[in-house]
Design an enzyme around this catalytic site. Structure first.
Site, PDB file in Angstrom:
ATOM      1  N   ARG A  30       0.940  -1.247  -0.171  1.00 34.46           N
ATOM      2  CA  ARG A  30       0.147   0.011   0.074  1.00 34.46           C
ATOM      3  C   ARG A  30       0.990   1.265   0.112  1.00 34.46           C
ATOM      4  O   ARG A  30       1.758   1.214   0.566  1.00 34.46           O
ATOM      5  CB  ARG A  30      -0.859   0.019   1.286  1.00 34.46           C
ATOM      6  CG  ARG A  30      -1.975   1.156   1.316  1.00 34.46           C
ATOM      7  CD  ARG A  30      -2.828   1.080   0.204  1.00 34.46           C
ATOM      8  NE  ARG A  30      -3.997   1.737   0.715  1.00 34.46           N
ATOM      9  CZ  ARG A  30      -4.917   2.365  -0.336  1.00 34.46           C
ATOM     10  NH1 ARG A  30      -4.897   2.087  -1.465  1.00 34.46           N
ATOM     11  NH2 ARG A  30      -6.046   2.996   0.390  1.00 34.46           N
ATOM     12  N   THR A  83      -9.731  -0.257  -9.764  1.00 32.11           N
ATOM     13  CA  THR A  83      -8.811  -1.355  -9.140  1.00 32.11           C
ATOM     14  C   THR A  83      -8.965  -2.671 -10.186  1.00 32.11           C
ATOM     15  O   THR A  83      -9.695  -2.570 -10.980  1.00 32.11           O
ATOM     16  CB  THR A  83      -9.382  -1.564  -7.846  1.00 32.11           C
ATOM     17  OG1 THR A  83      -9.094  -0.299  -7.137  1.00 32.11           O
ATOM     18  CG2 THR A  83      -8.603  -2.569  -7.122  1.00 32.11           C
ATOM     19  N   GLN A 139      -4.162   7.684  -4.270  1.00 34.98           N
ATOM     20  CA  GLN A 139      -4.961   7.027  -3.141  1.00 34.98           C
ATOM     21  C   GLN A 139      -4.891   7.636  -1.593  1.00 34.98           C
ATOM     22  O   GLN A 139      -5.392   7.167  -0.875  1.00 34.98           O
ATOM     23  CB  GLN A 139      -4.014   5.791  -2.839  1.00 34.98           C
ATOM     24  CG  GLN A 139      -3.942   4.748  -4.120  1.00 34.98           C
ATOM     25  CD  GLN A 139      -5.143   3.834  -4.214  1.00 34.98           C
ATOM     26  OE1 GLN A 139      -6.372   4.303  -3.852  1.00 34.98           O
ATOM     27  NE2 GLN A 139      -4.962   2.607  -4.731  1.00 34.98           N
ATOM     28  N   ASP A 190      -8.049   8.461  -0.039  1.00 37.47           N
ATOM     29  CA  ASP A 190      -8.620   7.226   0.506  1.00 37.47           C
ATOM     30  C   ASP A 190      -8.588   7.602   2.247  1.00 37.47           C
ATOM     31  O   ASP A 190      -9.209   7.017   2.985  1.00 37.47           O
ATOM     32  CB  ASP A 190      -8.096   5.828   0.367  1.00 37.47           C
ATOM     33  CG  ASP A 190      -8.443   5.424  -0.979  1.00 37.47           C
ATOM     34  OD1 ASP A 190      -9.439   6.059  -1.522  1.00 37.47           O
ATOM     35  OD2 ASP A 190      -7.931   4.216  -1.335  1.00 37.47           O
ATOM     36  N   SER A 208      -8.027   0.939   3.165  1.00 41.03           N
ATOM     37  CA  SER A 208      -8.309   0.219   1.739  1.00 41.03           C
ATOM     38  C   SER A 208      -9.470  -0.681   2.242  1.00 41.03           C
ATOM     39  O   SER A 208      -9.654  -1.304   3.134  1.00 41.03           O
ATOM     40  CB  SER A 208      -7.185  -0.376   1.286  1.00 41.03           C
ATOM     41  OG  SER A 208      -7.473  -1.221   0.078  1.00 41.03           O
ATOM     42  N   SER A 209      -9.957  -0.812   1.015  1.00 44.26           N
ATOM     43  CA  SER A 209     -11.026  -2.237   0.910  1.00 44.26           C
ATOM     44  C   SER A 209     -10.795  -3.389   0.181  1.00 44.26           C
ATOM     45  O   SER A 209     -11.514  -4.289   0.111  1.00 44.26           O
ATOM     46  CB  SER A 209     -12.520  -1.872   0.419  1.00 44.26           C
ATOM     47  OG  SER A 209     -13.016  -0.647   1.188  1.00 44.26           O
ATOM     48  N   GLY A 246     -13.705  -2.357  -7.042  1.00 39.89           N
ATOM     49  CA  GLY A 246     -14.923  -1.986  -6.628  1.00 39.89           C
ATOM     50  C   GLY A 246     -15.077  -0.931  -5.526  1.00 39.89           C
ATOM     51  O   GLY A 246     -16.305  -0.603  -5.245  1.00 39.89           O
ATOM     52  N   GLY A 247     -14.167  -0.165  -5.283  1.00 42.82           N
ATOM     53  CA  GLY A 247     -13.840   0.536  -3.916  1.00 42.82           C
ATOM     54  C   GLY A 247     -14.496   0.127  -2.888  1.00 42.82           C
ATOM     55  O   GLY A 247     -14.042  -1.132  -2.475  1.00 42.82           O
TER      56      GLY A 247
END
Length: 600
Positions: A129, A419, A456, A459, A484-485, A506-507
């Site tokens: 990340r 993503t 990013q 987020d 993050s998801s 898909g967020g």
């Protein structure tokens, strides 16, 4: 709805019934057949909703890849055919995605990787990340008056760029699990970048729909034709700057990306951006480190499900939803039925409430992972679900095993869905699930040496504190990783063998897409393609979204009568998964995007 069990009786059982929330070692290596054979494609039965998806189930015996673009899948398969490991294939796929799917992922972004090592029987979580620059404070996205800026205003430009993590993470994993030379894994993409590739329909649509392109000359020149129109489908696009960048990385390793001329260009692109100039330095880039994490694992009926821990919320939230659903006879429900949508939505509400309150970067926040996954706690959460009435907005629970008073406020998210996910199984039984992202479509819209820089950092919570001054769990800060998801997921049977690898873009809806697929395979006995193709429905502790142009839209009136706020809309997942059973591999790819599964 008589099919939902009001007594919350646990259904199923198995050897994993323990309160342990984090697992590192897993027992037995996969026993895959060694014989080679060509991919076999068989028609997948229609989804249970009757929506008639035409995607095909792919079968193989030796190895398989499933990724978001046919060129990327082919690059990975060729690496496997050449004796490469699953991680070798992952690297080759990611490099190709950097070229052919720049709107979604690439070397200027981040990734989370779950890797099952068949030799040791262990599952390892790799965290690539992005990190915030040292000069980034919790006030990163506030204006001069201390007011929160609109998220859409800060998505593009340099301020939202985090230090990319993909290459450092992949190099770390390759040193542990790679079989082929690092340089060999870049060859296909370097050649394709030099010679050109055909613009896909999805890339064309993304270019056409991006209203920010007009403000970024370098990206505009790359993706528009000489008349200023989006590149047509099947037009040939070359990226020689990316070929040169990848050649340097292939020859010298990831260090050439994190220092020297490439790093200087990354920092300059962020700090000198005409829109939202950032604060990144070459020192921030040089200091980046990928991390090895413990995967989060928990039992679900007779299986063990493993995901990524913080700063990703994907693993914990997925496991909470499944842990709550374990108290209901989900197998007795029909996929896409009113009962199923209601029940899964309520479990999702509860899990997302906890997610928003408790999960942040675990290097800065003491995330109560074990308490959130405690069996008794999830049983209590399940008791809050009514059979015939929506609970409305759920409140976060108070996990039973928490030892300290929680003094951080919840953070709401608006993660972008641009993503990608890829799944790989090699001939030795090694298994990979990697979700990778640049954030928004084309990330920050900053194009550097042929690759897109992420955005990013958006987020993070835009407002770092509540009106009463309580800090938010996902506020920005120097060196922090934004929440993050992303939810790369592996599922194991009672003997410790991998039976499923799956994930999605898909967020913040990624988690619900993965849950749908896991339930489809484990509870409803669907093959991986049918499970992926099931119509999507999501609830992130707000409205219940139903996928348009599917049979689910018919449920809207009944759900509203139960108290749901309902919205019918496009829900474009990008699920890619592989199921393993008895030496047979079956692969699925989401018809909502352009991916394919391939194997031998």
């Amino acid at each position: 709805m008589p099919s939902i069990l009001p007594s919350f009786r646990r259904v199923g059982g198995g050897p994993y019934r323990t309160s342990a929330a984090i697992c590192l070692g897993l027992a037995t290596a996969l026993a895959l057949a060694a014989c080679a054979g060509p991919s076999k494609v068989v028609p997948a039965p229609s989804p249970a909703s009757g929506d008639g998806d035409t995607a095909k189930l792919v079968t193989a015996k030796r190895h398989m890849v499933s990724a978001a673009n046919p060129l990327a899948s082919r690059a990975g398969l060729e690496i496997l055919r050449g004796g490469g490991s699953a991680i070798d294939a992952v690297i080759a796929i990611q490099m190709m995605l950097s070229l052919v799917e720049p709107q979604s992922s690439g070397i200027g972004g981040s990734a989370f990787l779950l890797y099952y090592d068949a030799k040791t029987g262990k599952t390892i979580a790799y965290d690539g990340r992005e990190t915030a620059p040292e000069a980034a404070t919790e006030r990163l996205f506030l204006d001069h008056q201390g007011r929160a800026r609109q998220r859409d205003d800060i998505r593009s430009g340099g301020l939202a760029v985090g230090v990319p993590g993909v290459l450092r993470m992949l190099e770390m994993a390759h040193r542990r699990h790679g079989r082929l030379a690092w340089s060999k894994l870049f060859a296909a993409t370097i050649k394709r970048a030099r010679d050109g590739f055909a613009v896909s329909p999805r890339l064309h649509r993304t270019i056409k729909g991006d209203r920010h392109l007009k403000n970024f000359p370098a990206l505009r020149a790359y993706v528009l034709d000489r008349r200023g129109r989006p590149l047509a489908v099947n037009s040939i696009l070359r990226n020689r700057p990316l070929a040169r960048t990848l050649r340097a990385v292939a020859t010298n390793g990831a260090k050439v990306f994190y220092s020297g001329a490439i790093a200087r260009d990354i920092a300059a692109a962020a700090t000198e951006a005409k829109i939202n100039p950032g604060v990144m330095t070459v020192g921030d880039i040089a200091a980046y480190r990928a991390k090895v994490r413990q995967p989060v694992c928990a039992p679900y009926r007779v299986w063990l499900v493993c995901g990524m821990g913080p700063s990703s919320t994907g693993g914990i939230t997925t496991l909470q939803i499944l842990g709550i659903l374990e108290h209901f006879d989900v197998a007795a429900l029909k996929p896409g039925s009113l009962d199923a949508v209601h029940l899964i939505s309520q479990a999702s509400r509860l899990a997302y409430a906890d997610r928003n309150r408790y999960i942040g970067d675990m290097d800065f926040v003491n995330v109560p992972v074990g308490a959130m996954l405690d069996r008794a706690y999830l049983a209590k959460r399940a008791e809050l679900i009514s059979q015939n009435q929506s609970m409305g907005k759920a409140k976060a629970g108070k996990p039973l095993l928490m030892k300290k008073t929680w003094r951080l406020a919840p953070s709401d998210d608006q993660e972008s869905p641009s993503t990608s996910h890829l799944s790989v199984v090699d001939g030795a039984g090694n298994v990979a699930a990697m979700t990778t992202s640049v954030g928004d479509r084309f990330g920050s819209r900053l194009l550097v040496r042929g690759f897109i820089l992420n955005n990013q950092l958006t987020d993070f919570s835009i407002r770092p504190k509540t009106t009463s001054g309580t800090p938010k769990v996902n506020r920005a800060g120097p060196g922090k990783r934004p929440r993050s998801s992303m939810s790369p997921t592996l599922v194991f049977d009672q003997n410790g063998k991998v039976v499923l690898t799956v994930g999605s873009p898909g967020g913040t809806r990624i988690i619900t897409y993965v849950v749908k697929t896991v339930i489809g395979v484990l509870d409803w006995g669907l093959d991986i393609q049918r499970a992926i193709s099931l119509p999507n429905h999501t609830n992130r502790n707000n409205q219940t979204d139903l996928e348009s142009n599917t049979g689910l839209a018919r449920l809207a009136p009944a759900l509203r009568a139960m108290g749901h706020k309902v919205r019918v809309r496009a829900l474009t997942s990008g699920l890619h998964g592989i199921a393993l059973k008895g030496g047979r591999l079956t692969g699925g790819a989401d018809h909502r995007r352009e991916g394919v599964a391939l194997g031998d």
